[in-house]
Design a protein around this motif. Structure first.
Motif, PDB file in Angstrom:
ATOM      1  N   SER A 111       0.840  -1.200   0.000  1.00  0.00           N
ATOM      2  CA  SER A 111       0.000   0.000   0.000  1.00  0.00           C
ATOM      3  C   SER A 111       0.867   1.238   0.000  1.00  0.00           C
ATOM      4  O   SER A 111       0.508   2.242  -0.602  1.00  0.00           O
ATOM      5  CB  SER A 111      -0.943   0.000   1.196  1.00  0.00           C
ATOM      6  OG  SER A 111      -0.196  -0.147   2.380  1.00  0.00           O
ATOM      7  N   ALA A 112       2.017   1.155   0.631  1.00  0.00           N
ATOM      8  CA  ALA A 112       2.927   2.301   0.601  1.00  0.00           C
ATOM      9  C   ALA A 112       3.401   2.546  -0.815  1.00  0.00           C
ATOM     10  O   ALA A 112       3.415   3.673  -1.300  1.00  0.00           O
ATOM     11  CB  ALA A 112       4.108   2.049   1.528  1.00  0.00           C
ATOM     12  N   ALA A 113       3.761   1.486  -1.476  1.00  0.00           N
ATOM     13  CA  ALA A 113       4.264   1.624  -2.844  1.00  0.00           C
ATOM     14  C   ALA A 113       3.181   2.145  -3.772  1.00  0.00           C
ATOM     15  O   ALA A 113       3.407   2.995  -4.618  1.00  0.00           O
ATOM     16  CB  ALA A 113       4.790   0.277  -3.335  1.00  0.00           C
ATOM     17  N   ASN A 114       1.998   1.632  -3.595  1.00  0.00           N
ATOM     18  CA  ASN A 114       0.952   1.983  -4.548  1.00  0.00           C
ATOM     19  C   ASN A 114       0.348   3.343  -4.287  1.00  0.00           C
ATOM     20  O   ASN A 114      -0.216   3.954  -5.180  1.00  0.00           O
ATOM     21  CB  ASN A 114      -0.145   0.916  -4.524  1.00  0.00           C
ATOM     22  CG  ASN A 114       0.343  -0.335  -5.210  1.00  0.00           C
ATOM     23  OD1 ASN A 114       1.012  -0.263  -6.217  1.00  0.00           O
ATOM     24  ND2 ASN A 114       0.028  -1.474  -4.637  1.00  0.00           N
ATOM     25  N   ALA A 115       0.455   3.766  -3.054  1.00  0.00           N
ATOM     26  CA  ALA A 115      -0.079   5.097  -2.774  1.00  0.00           C
ATOM     27  C   ALA A 115       0.687   6.130  -3.567  1.00  0.00           C
ATOM     28  O   ALA A 115       0.136   7.136  -4.014  1.00  0.00           O
ATOM     29  CB  ALA A 115       0.011   5.375  -1.275  1.00  0.00           C
ATOM     30  N   ALA A 116       1.957   5.866  -3.724  1.00  0.00           N
ATOM     31  CA  ALA A 116       2.791   6.803  -4.453  1.00  0.00           C
ATOM     32  C   ALA A 116       2.508   6.748  -5.948  1.00  0.00           C
ATOM     33  O   ALA A 116       2.461   7.773  -6.626  1.00  0.00           O
ATOM     34  CB  ALA A 116       4.265   6.504  -4.181  1.00  0.00           C
ATOM     35  N   ALA A 117       2.324   5.537  -6.421  1.00  0.00           N
ATOM     36  CA  ALA A 117       2.145   5.380  -7.873  1.00  0.00           C
ATOM     37  C   ALA A 117       0.785   5.880  -8.300  1.00  0.00           C
ATOM     38  O   ALA A 117      -0.188   5.815  -7.557  1.00  0.00           O
ATOM     39  CB  ALA A 117       2.302   3.910  -8.251  1.00  0.00           C
ATOM     40  N   GLN A 118       0.756   6.357  -9.519  1.00  0.00           N
ATOM     41  CA  GLN A 118      -0.524   6.792 -10.045  1.00  0.00           C
ATOM     42  C   GLN A 118      -1.243   5.638 -10.678  1.00  0.00           C
ATOM     43  O   GLN A 118      -0.640   4.735 -11.215  1.00  0.00           O
ATOM     44  CB  GLN A 118      -0.302   7.880 -11.100  1.00  0.00           C
ATOM     45  CG  GLN A 118      -0.310   9.261 -10.512  1.00  0.00           C
ATOM     46  CD  GLN A 118      -0.358  10.279 -11.626  1.00  0.00           C
ATOM     47  OE1 GLN A 118      -0.020   9.964 -12.762  1.00  0.00           O
ATOM     48  NE2 GLN A 118      -0.778  11.486 -11.321  1.00  0.00           N
ATOM     49  N   CYS A 119      -2.510   5.763 -10.629  1.00  0.00           N
ATOM     50  CA  CYS A 119      -3.280   4.733 -11.306  1.00  0.00           C
ATOM     51  C   CYS A 119      -3.343   5.093 -12.770  1.00  0.00           C
ATOM     52  O   CYS A 119      -4.183   5.880 -13.188  1.00  0.00           O
ATOM     53  CB  CYS A 119      -4.670   4.643 -10.700  1.00  0.00           C
ATOM     54  SG  CYS A 119      -5.699   3.403 -11.490  1.00  0.00           S
ATOM     55  N   SER A 120      -2.485   4.524 -13.528  1.00  0.00           N
ATOM     56  CA  SER A 120      -2.420   4.932 -14.922  1.00  0.00           C
ATOM     57  C   SER A 120      -3.349   4.083 -15.776  1.00  0.00           C
ATOM     58  O   SER A 120      -3.737   2.986 -15.419  1.00  0.00           O
ATOM     59  CB  SER A 120      -0.999   4.788 -15.453  1.00  0.00           C
ATOM     60  OG  SER A 120      -0.779   3.433 -15.763  1.00  0.00           O
ATOM     61  N   ALA A 121      -3.634   4.648 -16.876  1.00  0.00           N
ATOM     62  CA  ALA A 121      -4.539   3.957 -17.785  1.00  0.00           C
ATOM     63  C   ALA A 121      -3.930   2.684 -18.321  1.00  0.00           C
ATOM     64  O   ALA A 121      -4.601   1.834 -18.875  1.00  0.00           O
ATOM     65  CB  ALA A 121      -4.910   4.888 -18.933  1.00  0.00           C
ATOM     66  N   ASP A 122      -2.636   2.589 -18.177  1.00  0.00           N
ATOM     67  CA  ASP A 122      -1.982   1.421 -18.717  1.00  0.00           C
ATOM     68  C   ASP A 122      -2.084   0.214 -17.814  1.00  0.00           C
ATOM     69  O   ASP A 122      -1.739  -0.877 -18.204  1.00  0.00           O
ATOM     70  CB  ASP A 122      -0.493   1.705 -18.958  1.00  0.00           C
ATOM     71  CG  ASP A 122      -0.334   2.781 -19.995  1.00  0.00           C
ATOM     72  OD1 ASP A 122       0.680   3.481 -19.942  1.00  0.00           O
ATOM     73  OD2 ASP A 122      -1.233   2.902 -20.829  1.00  0.00           O
TER      74      ASP A 122
END
Lengths: 324, 440
Positions: A111-122
């Motif tokens: 969750s830490a990693a994903n909070a940073a990442a954007q939810c990209s269309a890809d």
């Protein structure tokens, strides 16, 4: 573009994997007797090494099992017995990891990693329908217990919810209320009575909440959509929990399957060879697979407009049939 | 001098017939007399072989079978509601006991069971008044005399016709069918339910077992096989993916969810691993001919159970214990999910099951002897005795031994059958059917 999923296993001879004996606990390493001097270092080092190799093996088994559950036959209904056995194995691993404490560590890291990442269309996609439904029922925090399979005829969203719950025992997720898909009742059209069980999903008080804003779909779903878009929402969990024979020993494979998996080699960690329908899927870390199983808030479709129009069509058909 | 019946089974087998089939064989079954042998394949076809009667009485030629009838039993279907194909692969064939000149068998794919009638025609009527021999109609005005048509012999023709179609009763995939000893009813089992049918009635079946949970999310166990007791028409058993067998009595209640007996062996804690449950899943269950025992096959072993003792099997035979250390690889390539069948010989003294590398295993229960044999063209010269095989499990490999790592896991023998009265066996590899007989 191909991305490789790093193999997580060490070079341990297969014969030694999963040694016999009772389950190890995290605390075992701390209980190693102190022999004194250099021996202390050696024995504790060996213990740590053994423990971490066991953890790695266990992790790779978990990853392997999740992939097996995700990938499914294009055309034929997958084997329920196999799906149930794999799902039980996943559950076993998760229970052990929860006891060890490794599960919580892993999910926190995720969750830490994903909070940073954007939810990209890809990223791995959800169906448009799926997202619409989650909008409708959002706000309800109904974590579910780990399910194995959905019922016949359950819409894709339910399928993915269940997978998410499968992946996140002991974790949190903002699942969608199962009451949401009442407009999708392929089961009422005859064969499958299974979708009578439309009562709200369990409130499992033991499970915490987690905010995770990742995509809500599976790559294989998206890929299938490319090929057979009208199939999507009538896919059952069984189909998603279907079989993918990595080193398929069957002599005459289904040509559709062959075409689909023609560039898959023995390395089942090459997720991208499976997700050939997707465009520029980013490199997936080891826990992204778990993430991808969660179904959450709306996220944009990544694929072609033809896909989108097909889904609209499906929506339209469903509305007509259901009369809503 | 011991009587023949008391002697240890000699395991001297000769290859008598070898058939190459067009498609992967998915089931093999002798009829009740052993004269007919049916195979079903992945393409939905049934091929029936018949024992050569002339050679039946010659000791060395009892195993000669020839193709008797071939027909397409099931066609592929498409379930439009779920957008899924329904495979035409024949999962099981079961013969009905013979009552008249015709033979009947049940064949099933994942969803539909069919009753087929196989009958011979070796005579035809000739001498019609209004028809020529070729079927053309005669001009009535040319008929000057009347005659009675008579039956004349003709070349034997074997016809298969579908007499009943039992459809739409199974949501999940049918794994077993079993004809009751009353010869009026039969059961069909899928992953979660078992239905009871009357052979005459196709539009109705009774559900007798339902293990589907109210909430499908709680599903952890499925039905893997089911069979009626050979003598007691009220008794049947079904096995599960968790390694349990339940014996049910249909007299107890209409819905047999409550078992009369539960057969389960406690797990060996020293062998515990993440694969324990998977390898305990039972792939086949077969009653002995006597009805006193039943045999179950799980991934690594064959177990014989006394119906009077539920706590543990009376005999356990290891089929390929050397695979226990390879379970992770076998899980990876899905071989761990292979469903091997097993069978009894006519007097329940020997049991047989298949393995990998085209090996099959036989266990003599009385003398506790076993053998590994291979069904392959290279190792089976016609009429010569099969040589026993040995798998080297570690250490120095002796001559003629095969090491575990060189086993071919694509060559698996899932289906075997034993003649009900004679020592003739049918062994199916992927698309070869081998018929072996005892050397006397």
């Amino acid at each position: 573009m191909r991305y490789s999923y790093q193999r997580r296993t060490c070079a341990i001879p297969r014969a030694k994997m999963f040694p016999k004996g009772t389950k190890r606990k995290f605390s075992d390493s701390r209980e190693e007797p102190v022999a004194g001097g250099e021996d202390v270092n050696q024995s504790s080092l060996a213990a740590v090494r053994m423990l971490s190799s066991y953890s790695l093996q266990r992790q790779s088994l978990l990853d392997m099992s999740l992939i097996k559950l995700q990938l499914c036959h294009m055309l034929v209904e997958p084997n329920l017995c196999r799906s149930v056995l794999i799902a039980n194995t996943v559950r076993q691993i998760q229970e052990e990891m929860t006891q060890d404490g490794t599960w919580q560590i892993m999910t926190q890291a995720l969750s830490a990693a994903n909070a940073a990442a954007q939810c990209s269309a890809d990223r791995l996609v959800a169906t448009e329908v799926l997202c619409r439904q989650t909008e409708a029922a959002q706000g309800e925090q109904v974590p579910k217990p780990f399910p194995v399979v959905g019922s016949e005829g359950c819409p894709a969203k339910e399928v993915l919810e269940e997978e998410a719950a499968a992946a996140e025992v002991g974790m949190t997720m903002s699942t969608v209320s199962p009451q949401a898909p009442t407009s999708y009742l392929p089961g009422t059209f005859g064969m499958d009575p299974c979708w009578e069980e439309e009562e709200t999903g369990e409130d499992d008080d033991d499970e915490e909440e987690e905010e995770d804003s990742e995509e809500c779909g599976s790559g294989s779903e998206g890929e299938e959509r490319e090929r057979d878009s009208l199939v999507e929402d009538t896919r059952t969990a069984e189909q998603v929990f279907g079989t993918f024979e990595i080193k398929n020993p069957a002599p005459s494979p289904d040509p559709a399957l062959e075409e689909l998996f023609s560039d898959v080699d023995a390395s089942y960690y090459d997720l991208d060879t499976v997700l050939t329908g997707m465009q520029s899927v980013p490199k997936m870390g080891p826990y992204d697979l778990l993430e991808s199983l969660s179904s959450h808030g709306p996220s944009p479709l990544s694929s072609s407009t033809s896909c989108r129009s097909d889904l609209n069509e499906l929506d339209h058909i469903m509305e007509i049939i259901v009369g809503s | 001098m011991e009587a023949v019946s008391c002697r240890c089974y000699q395991f001297n087998l000769l290859l008598v017939m070898l058939f190459v089939t067009a498609d992967i064989i998915s089931t093999v079954e002798f009829n009740h007399s052993g004269e007919l042998l049916a195979t079903g394949d992945k393409g939905g076809r049934v091929v029936i072989f018949q024992q050569e009667l002339e050679s039946k009485n010659q000791p060395q030629c009892r195993g000669e079978y020839n193709v008797y009838s071939t027909f397409q039993s099931h066609e592929p279907e498409f379930d439009y509601l779920k957008s899924l194909e329904i495979e035409e692969k024949i999962n099981k064939i079961r013969w009905l006991p013979q009552k008249n000149a015709a033979q009947f068998l049940l064949s099933t794919n994942d969803k539909t069971i069919k009753l087929w009638k196989i009958s011979e025609r070796d005579k035809r009527p000739e001498g019609y008044n209004l028809k020529e021999e070729d079927g053309r109609y005669r001009d009535p005005t040319t008929v000057t005399t009347l005659r009675v048509p008579v039956f004349q012999p003709m070349d034997l023709m074997v016809e298969a016709s579908p007499r009943r179609v039992f459809a739409n009763a199974h949501t999940y995939h049918i794994n077993s069918i079993s004809v009751n000893s009353d010869c009026e009813t039969y059961l069909s089992a899928d992953d979660l339910r078992i239905n009871l049918w009357n052979l005459e009635i196709t539009d109705r079946s009774f559900n007798i077992v339902d293990i589907k949970p109210v909430n499908m999310e709680e599903l952890t166990e499925v039905i893997t096989a089911a069979e009626f007791h050979p003598n007691q028409c009220n008794t049947f058993v079904y096995s599960s993916s968790k390694g349990t067998i339940r014996l049910c009595d249909m007299r107890a209640s209409a819905l047999c969810d409550q078992h009369s007996k539960l057969f389960e062996e406690p797990e060996d804690p020293s062998n515990r691993s993440f694969f324990s449950e998977i390898i305990s899943s039972i792939s086949d269950v077969k009653f002995s001919h006597s009805g006193r025992y039943m045999m179950t096959r799980d991934y690594l072993s064959v177990k014989i159970w006394d119906l009077n003792m539920e706590s543990r099997p009376v005999e356990t035979y290891q089929v390929h214990e050397y695979l226990r250390s390879k379970l992770c690889s076998l899980y990876e390539n899905d071989c761990i999910f292979d469903k091997f069948e097993c069978c009894w010989n006519g007097n329940d003294s020997v049991v047989m099951t298949g393995s990998y590398n085209n090996f099959f295993r036989m266990f003599d229960r009385g003398y506790r002897q076993d053998v590994t044999l291979e069904a392959s063209r290279e190792s089976s010269k016609p009429r010569s005795v099969l040589k026993p095989r040995k798998v080297c499990t570690g250490g120095k490999r002796k001559k003629d031994e095969i090491s575990v790592d060189s086993l071919d896991f694509n060559k698996k023998i899932l289906h075997t059958a034993w003649h009900p009265q004679d020592n003739i066996i049918a062994v199916a590899t992927t698309n070869n059917l081998y018929i072996f007989q005892d050397k006397l």
